[in-house]
Design an enzyme around this catalytic site. Structure first.
Site, PDB file in Angstrom:
ATOM      1  N   LYS A  20      32.540  13.735  17.287  1.00 10.69           N
ATOM      2  CA  LYS A  20      33.265  14.560  16.306  1.00 10.69           C
ATOM      3  C   LYS A  20      33.897  13.685  15.215  1.00 10.69           C
ATOM      4  O   LYS A  20      33.860  14.029  14.039  1.00 10.69           O
ATOM      5  CB  LYS A  20      34.334  15.414  17.010  1.00 10.69           C
ATOM      6  CG  LYS A  20      33.752  16.557  17.838  1.00 10.69           C
ATOM      7  CD  LYS A  20      32.994  17.548  16.977  1.00 10.69           C
ATOM      8  CE  LYS A  20      32.366  18.684  17.729  1.00 10.69           C
ATOM      9  NZ  LYS A  20      31.472  19.507  16.913  1.00 10.69           N
ATOM     10  N   GLY A  32      27.141  30.971  21.828  1.00 10.11           N
ATOM     11  CA  GLY A  32      28.220  30.261  22.514  1.00 10.11           C
ATOM     12  C   GLY A  32      29.567  30.939  22.358  1.00 10.11           C
ATOM     13  O   GLY A  32      29.674  32.045  21.814  1.00 10.11           O
ATOM     14  N   TYR A  88      32.245  13.016  23.305  1.00 13.45           N
ATOM     15  CA  TYR A  88      32.428  14.178  22.436  1.00 13.45           C
ATOM     16  C   TYR A  88      33.346  13.827  21.265  1.00 13.45           C
ATOM     17  O   TYR A  88      33.035  14.103  20.104  1.00 13.45           O
ATOM     18  CB  TYR A  88      33.031  15.303  23.283  1.00 13.45           C
ATOM     19  CG  TYR A  88      33.407  16.569  22.558  1.00 13.45           C
ATOM     20  CD1 TYR A  88      32.449  17.361  21.932  1.00 13.45           C
ATOM     21  CD2 TYR A  88      34.736  17.007  22.558  1.00 13.45           C
ATOM     22  CE1 TYR A  88      32.816  18.548  21.299  1.00 13.45           C
ATOM     23  CE2 TYR A  88      35.103  18.190  21.939  1.00 13.45           C
ATOM     24  CZ  TYR A  88      34.141  18.952  21.310  1.00 13.45           C
ATOM     25  OH  TYR A  88      34.506  20.122  20.702  1.00 13.45           O
ATOM     26  N   GLY A 124      23.887  28.181  17.111  1.00 14.39           N
ATOM     27  CA  GLY A 124      24.767  28.160  18.287  1.00 14.39           C
ATOM     28  C   GLY A 124      25.527  29.472  18.389  1.00 14.39           C
ATOM     29  O   GLY A 124      26.670  29.510  18.859  1.00 14.39           O
TER      30      GLY A 124
END
Ligand code: AKB
Length: 316
Positions: A147, A12, A143, A9
């Site tokens: 998490k 990002g 989300y 990632g």
């Protein structure tokens, strides 16, 4: 043994700056950036880059073996606002990538894992102000659920298999180098761009929604400090609370007006308002201070000055 780092990632918002910082720290050839999409020129040309879908276990394992990776930073994730639109896709990306990396550590193919959590693990039943490290965590977003679940698995892999996994509950992050994508705190970056481009901003949250925020340099420094800390100092293997700033749209507007007096803001709250309303307004990070010496450095007005100075040159 020399560190060899894989950043998943890397293109990002956090990944881009983390890659650049770690390349300076450990040598460009020792930091392998990978992402499903291309990053900016500096990321693509400043060291090794590989295309990678973070849900593809075989490809992650192949890269780990190819580059004899010791540490993985798993920064790929779908953020709060986008995840509400694609719940199953978000769950799949956020969870499967984490299991892939934790399992590589469990099998001793890598030594250390960094995985970002978020203030999104908290919910409306959490004490809102100076939210403690250990408290009620009943998130209402996909989300946040991913998490919180991820945090429990990190702690489990540490306790059951001895995996050296470390994590931070990031607040909203603000940077002039990279744009966020799909978060609820994104307004605090957009507002600087619009202030310079148009002198006005229509905010998707209302003016008095205080949220925990942080300038990116502080976040990168915190990540590095946590990863460099001796293992015996790390008492939290779920994820550390981390705090720097706490402000609402009215306060950031006042800060911008010190540089652009005619700047104006209007409010058109959308579905992201409910997400923001479920999050704390400020965070207690006493445990991070105690365990690895964390202290934030950049104030709201300092951040505003830095953001406007650098974005101005970009727009010129
Ligand atoms: C988001 O707004 O989704 C993120 C976060 C706070 O984790 N910036």
């Amino acid at each position: 043994m020399e560190k060899r780092i894989l950043i998943i990632g890397a293109s990002g918002q956090i990944g881009t700056e983390l890659t650049s910082f770690l390349r300076d720290e450990y040598g460009a050839e020792n930091v392998i950036a990978c992402d499903i999409k291309e990053g900016n020129d500096e990321l693509m040309n400043g060291g090794p880059f590989e295309f990678l879908d973070a849900t593809d276990f075989n490809k992650i394992e192949a890269l780990v073996l190819k580059y004899t990776i010791t540490d993985v930073y798993l920064m790929a994730a779908m953020l709060s606002a986008t995840a509400e639109k694609h719940p199953m896709k978000a769950w799949d990306l956020n969870m499967s990538s984490l299991f892939h990396v934790l399992n590589l550590a469990k099998d001793k193919k890598i030594e250390k894992v960094f995985w970002p959590s978020s203030i999104a693990v908290f919910g409306v039943t959490t004490p809102r102000t100076k939210t403690p490290q250990h408290t009620i965590t009943e998130p209402s977003t996909v989300y946040g659920i991913s998490k919180l679940t991820g945090e429990r698995w990190c702690e489990y892999y540490h306790q059951q298999y001895g995996v050296d996994v470390r994590s931070i509950r990031y607040p909203g992050l603000i940077s002039y180098k990279t744009q966020p994508g799909g978060g609820t705190t994104d307004y605090a970056v957009e507002i600087y761009h619009k202030a310079l481009q148009e002198g006005a901003y229509s905010c998707f949250l209302n003016g008095n929604t205080k949220l925990p925020m942080m300038y990116m340099d502080d976040a990168i420094r915190a990540t590095f400090m946590l990863m460099e800390a001796p293992s015996e100092n790390i008492t939290i293997r779920s994820s550390y609370n981390l705090s720097a700033l706490s402000f609402d749209a009215e306060e950031i507007t006042e800060s911008i007006k010190k540089h652009i007096p005619d700047f104006s803001i209007s409010y058109e709250p959308d579905f992201r308002q409910a997400i923001a309303d479920s999050w704390p307004d400020s965070i207690d990070d006493a445990q991070a201070q105690k365990d690895w010496g964390w202290k934030s450095e950049v104030s709201l007005d300092e951040m505003t000055a830095i953001m406007l100075k650098h974005l101005k040159t970009q727009y010129q």
